[in-house]
Motif scaffolding. Structure first.
Motif, mmCIF file in Angstrom:
data_model
loop_
_atom_site.group_PDB
_atom_site.id
_atom_site.type_symbol
_atom_site.label_atom_id
_atom_site.label_comp_id
_atom_site.label_asym_id
_atom_site.label_seq_id
_atom_site.Cartn_x
_atom_site.Cartn_y
_atom_site.Cartn_z
ATOM 1 N N HIS A 17 0.831 -1.166 0.021
ATOM 2 C CA HIS A 17 0.075 -0.045 -0.125
ATOM 3 C C HIS A 17 0.781 1.137 -0.135
ATOM 4 O O HIS A 17 0.634 2.222 -0.745
ATOM 5 N N HIS A 18 1.894 1.252 0.897
ATOM 6 C CA HIS A 18 2.689 2.480 0.907
ATOM 7 C C HIS A 18 3.870 2.573 -0.034
ATOM 8 O O HIS A 18 4.028 3.550 -0.486
ATOM 9 N N GLN A 20 3.429 1.691 -3.198
ATOM 10 C CA GLN A 20 2.450 2.280 -4.257
ATOM 11 C C GLN A 20 2.129 3.675 -4.236
ATOM 12 O O GLN A 20 1.829 3.986 -5.309
ATOM 13 N N SER A 21 2.515 4.260 -3.068
ATOM 14 C CA SER A 21 2.028 5.703 -2.988
ATOM 15 C C SER A 21 2.973 6.492 -3.618
ATOM 16 O O SER A 21 4.172 6.457 -3.614
ATOM 17 N N ARG B 91 -7.446 3.011 -1.631
ATOM 18 C CA ARG B 91 -6.676 3.185 -2.850
ATOM 19 C C ARG B 91 -6.643 1.753 -3.242
ATOM 20 O O ARG B 91 -5.776 1.250 -4.220
ATOM 21 N N MET B 92 -7.272 0.434 -2.716
ATOM 22 C CA MET B 92 -7.229 -0.627 -3.097
ATOM 23 C C MET B 92 -8.329 -0.951 -4.140
ATOM 24 O O MET B 92 -9.410 -0.117 -4.103
ATOM 25 N N ARG B 132 -10.329 1.700 -8.486
ATOM 26 C CA ARG B 132 -10.129 1.849 -6.979
ATOM 27 C C ARG B 132 -11.425 2.053 -6.231
ATOM 28 O O ARG B 132 -12.406 2.515 -6.741
#
Lengths: 510, 316
Positions: A17-18, A20-21, B91-92, B132
């Motif tokens: 998650h992080h 990909q930010s 964001r998933m 998303r």
């Protein structure tokens, strides 16, 4: 699925998650680039400052004006010599270097004597003639830096015999850049020196007036003051019967202390500039440690606030226990922290290795030092204990807050406490085994940063082990307390609890 | 039903926060393969009970058994849970979300992905599988949450206010899904304060009020607890009506003159009342003896002050 399997899944999601930010990539690239720019920009600005025009009205007869002209010429020659030394070190094969004699070709400090020798040798013009025959094939041409200061004649409407105050008034539109002083650059007057009629260098009764609108630019003022002070002292020595040559010889006399260190006894004990530079490597590692831990601890805080505020946490806690979830988050974000660290170190080294002469040598020395000393295992240990302590506190506080604003009010006093090592860095660097550094080394939240700095001075190993054990115990204690707070508070709604309630939650644990 | 046969069993379960008792002495059993309604007004202790059921918080007193385990965490891979207030990682993507939550429930990656894609297809979200979550409508996001609850084919599905926030069409889809789960032999427990869903779906109901059990049983048993009420429209006055056999209370409709609600004694027969009206020459223009709705039962059992959503107009 096993406990470890669930922790790994949470950790993997956190990491992905992080990673990909955009913020992650910006942090990875921007920090070393900003650090490099912070180092390079002031140097670049200094080297590329445009020449500043100044004028001198010497009512005392012209001797001061001659001194100032000589000072400016020496300043130009000094800058040219420094540039030539750097150029020679990078572009001339070692066997050809002696041909640039008599000037010293190696990098280093430049004395007034060096400048005088260089000027007498032929200066920039002579070097320009000689260099094409000496440089390596493909070397760039030598471009000496331009002058910092250009003396221009006063404007014709200014009466050089007038009262200094009246001259200042007449120069005012030029100094305010309302009128150009010349057709070519530098076109505007930066400053003016007015030497009063009765001015005597050795026994002045009045001061030389320095007129400028840039009152915080001390470059010319300092240069002229130093040069005229030296000239005044020489004149006064002469009045005492000493010859100018004798004075010059005395001025060249320098007494130096050669530093030795017991840590370098194997190589004779002599401390070189390189050794001093390498002292900043552990300091750099400590800063890196601090920055990486705080950067990722903040991610934990924001992440848990998001999961709490959008009620996602309840779904997750039906699949994983609060402890597993917390462990997964800590692990995943630790992965982000390590990735950032590796990226910073790599980008930093790439920048240094691709930099100019001295930084390349420093980069190699720094790498050798890091690889040969206890720094890598120490860094890994201090990262783990520092991260566990600070990240679990951030995670625990995040579990009681519904928004960043709420978290901010709880974190602000904590951040002040945790920032203290920054203020202690200089005193610790000056006296790494003194009372400040020794005491701070025993405070568990500071131990990782303080001991990282102190490692280069070989503190007693018993102290290293004991402080390490204390901070490890402390980090486990904090992790345990924060896990209990996290478990108690994560599903709670409403305002954040007061400190006393948080204490009760930690004691109760559910 | 004994505890050993129950999908869920609560025995004298209580939860206190300091002096505040959120749940007190709660006992009930949920039969495997049934749909069980967990009803109560806001703040009654429903969510606290569900959290205890799921092992998220520990009970202060009593014993809980879920699928034979003393803690739902011990059988978490057989339990699906949809909380009342829902959220997803913005964001998933729906696919990533469902696969992630399925994997946390013990599914391997490949079957989790296959099942997630099947569910997304079945519920009309295939085109958004890789968008998303932040790009989806609220209704779509809620569907994703429901799919993530059932993706691992749980034996027990616990839904906290599952219909809240869904439009009428999606409420219908969810009702069908709950019925499908029962047909597959799964146990479904859902909490709601919208009575019509419970009325249509539940085999048994539990009503909780102020942390205590107010009723537990079938809808018919709940109705049996209620005194019969009959609505009359007549030219007779209230005194005449009060004198009728079996009538214990007469309430005049303050808006419509001549309309009354008669509360009957337990076991009193409405047909006898109608016969008595004719025998006494009372002129009736209206006579309504319909069974009490769950809403009325709820209000009666839970008591005054309970916030009950009258689902008329909001439920399909």
């Amino acid at each position: 699925m096993s406990v470890l399997g669930r922790i790994f899944l949470v950790a993997k999601r956190e990491y992905k998650h992080h990673a990909q930010s955009k913020g992650f990539w910006l942090t990875m690239v921007a920090v070393p680039v900003i650090a490099a720019l912070a180092g390079l920009i002031p140097q670049w600005v200094q080297e590329n400052k445009p020449a500043r025009a100044f004028t001198v009205i010497d009512q005392s007869g012209g001797a001061i004006l001659a001194d100032i002209d000589a000072t400016i010429a020496a300043d130009n020659a000094k800058r040219a010599l420094a540039a030539l030394k750097d150029y020679a070190a990078d572009n001339i094969p070692p066997e050809s270097v002696p041909m640039l004699s008599p000037m010293a070709p190696a990098r280093g400090d430049i004395t007034a004597d060096d400048v005088a020798v260089f000027q007498a040798w032929g200066g920039v013009e002579k070097a320009k003639e000689l260099l094409p025959k000496l440089v390596r094939e493909g070397a760039p041409a030598f471009n000496p830096p331009g002058p910092r200061f250009v003396r221009v004649e006063p404007p014709p409407e200014v009466d050089p015999a007038a009262d200094p105050a009246a001259i200042g008034t007449a120069l005012s539109p030029y100094l305010r850049a309302e009128k150009p002083i010349a057709q070519t650059a530098p076109a505007y007057l930066s400053s003016a020196l007015i030497v009063p009629q009765d001015y005597v260098l050795t026994r002045p009764t009045t001061a030389i007036q320095y007129w400028t609108t840039n009152i915080n630019d001390f470059d010319l003022q300092t240069l002229v003051e130093r040069a005229l002070t030296a000239e005044a002292q020489r004149a006064m020595y002469e009045e005492q019967g000493m010859s100018r040559d004798a004075v010059a010889a005395i001025e060249q006399r320098r007494v130096a202390l050669q530093p030795f260190s017991p840590d370098k006894q194997e190589s004779g004990g002599e401390v070189e500039m390189k050794d001093r530079l390498l002292n900043i490597v552990p300091l750099g590692l400590a800063l890196l440690l601090w920055m990486s831990i705080f950067t990722v601890a903040n991610l934990l805080l924001l992440g848990v606030i998001e999961e709490r505020s959008n009620k996602l946490i309840e779904v997750l806690l039906s699949s994983v226990s609060a402890e597993e979830f917390m462990a997964g988050k800590l692990l995943g974000i630790a992965g982000i922290g390590l990735t950032i660290l590796v990226a910073w170190l790599t980008v930093g080294l790439i920048i240094m290795i691709n930099g100019s002469g001295p930084t390349v040598a420093f980069a190699h020395d720094a790498i050798n030092l890091i690889l040969s000393g206890p720094y890598i295992p120490a860094f890994a240990f201090y990262f783990v204990v520092g991260y566990l302590t600070i990240a679990s506190v951030f995670l625990g506080l995040g579990s009681v807050c519904n928004s960043q604003q709420e978290a901010q009010s709880l974190l602000t006093p904590l951040i002040f406490v945790l920032m203290l090592p920054f203020f202690l860095l200089m005193p610790m660097l000056e006296d790494p085994n003194g009372p400040i550094a020794t005491t701070a080394g025993w405070i568990p939240v500071y131990t990782p940063f303080v001991m990282m700095v102190r490692l280069s001075t070989n503190p007693p190993w018993t102290e290293v082990v004991a402080t390490g054990a204390v901070t490890l115990f402390f980090s486990i204690l904090v992790l345990w307390a924060m896990a209990r707070l996290f478990k108690s508070a994560i599903l709670r709604t409403g305002q954040p609890p007061r400190l006393i309630e948080m204490w009760r939650m930690m004691r109760r644990g559910s | 039903m004994s505890t050993g046969e129950s999908a869920i069993s609560f025995r004298e379960v209580g939860k206190s926060y300091g002096d505040f008792r959120a749940v007190e002495g709660l006992s009930f059993n949920v039969a495997p393969g049934s749909i069980y309604g967990f009803l109560g007004p806001n703040g009654a202790g429903k969510t606290t009970s569900l959290r205890m059921m799921l092992g998220m918080i520990a009970p202060s007193t009593g014993e809980i058994s879920v699928l034979g385990s003393p803690s739902a965490m011990g059988v978490r891979e057989r339990v699906g849970y949809l909380p009342e207030e829902r959220g997803l990682y913005r964001r998933m993507t729906p696919l990533e979300t469902i696969v992630y939550l399925a994997r946390l429930k013990g599914m391997d990656a490949a079957p989790a992905r296959k099942k997630a894609l099947e569910l997304l297809e079945r519920f009309g979200l295939a085109a958004f599988a890789k968008s998303r979550i932040e790009a989806l409508s609220k209704g779509m996001a809620q569907k994703v949450q429901i799919l993530a609850t059932i993706v691992h084919a749980p034996d027990l599905v616990i839904l906290d206010e599952p219909f809240s926030g869904l439009d009428p069409v999606n409420q219908q889809v969810l009702e069908e899904l709950v019925e499908d789960l029962r047909r597959e032999g799964r146990t479904v427990l859902f909490s709601t304060h919208v009575m019509q869903h419970a009325e249509r779906l539940c085999d048994r109901l539990l009503l909780i009020a102020r942390g205590k059990l107010a009723f537990e049983g079938t809808l018919d048993e709940a109705r049996d607890r209620m005194p019969q009420t009959i609505k009359l429209t007549t030219s007779a006055d209230a005194a005449d009506l009060a004198a009728l056999p079996g009538v214990v209370k007469v309430a005049a409709d303050p808006v419509h003159a001549g309309s009354y609600e008669l509360t009957m004694k337990n076991g009193a027969d409405g047909e006898n009342l109608l016969r008595s009206c004719f025998e006494r020459g009372l002129q009736l223009t209206g006579f309504d003896m319909s069974e009490p709705a769950l809403h009325d039962i709820f209000v009666a059992l839970v008591g005054e002050g309970a916030e009950v959503a009258d689902s008329r107009g909001t439920a399909p």
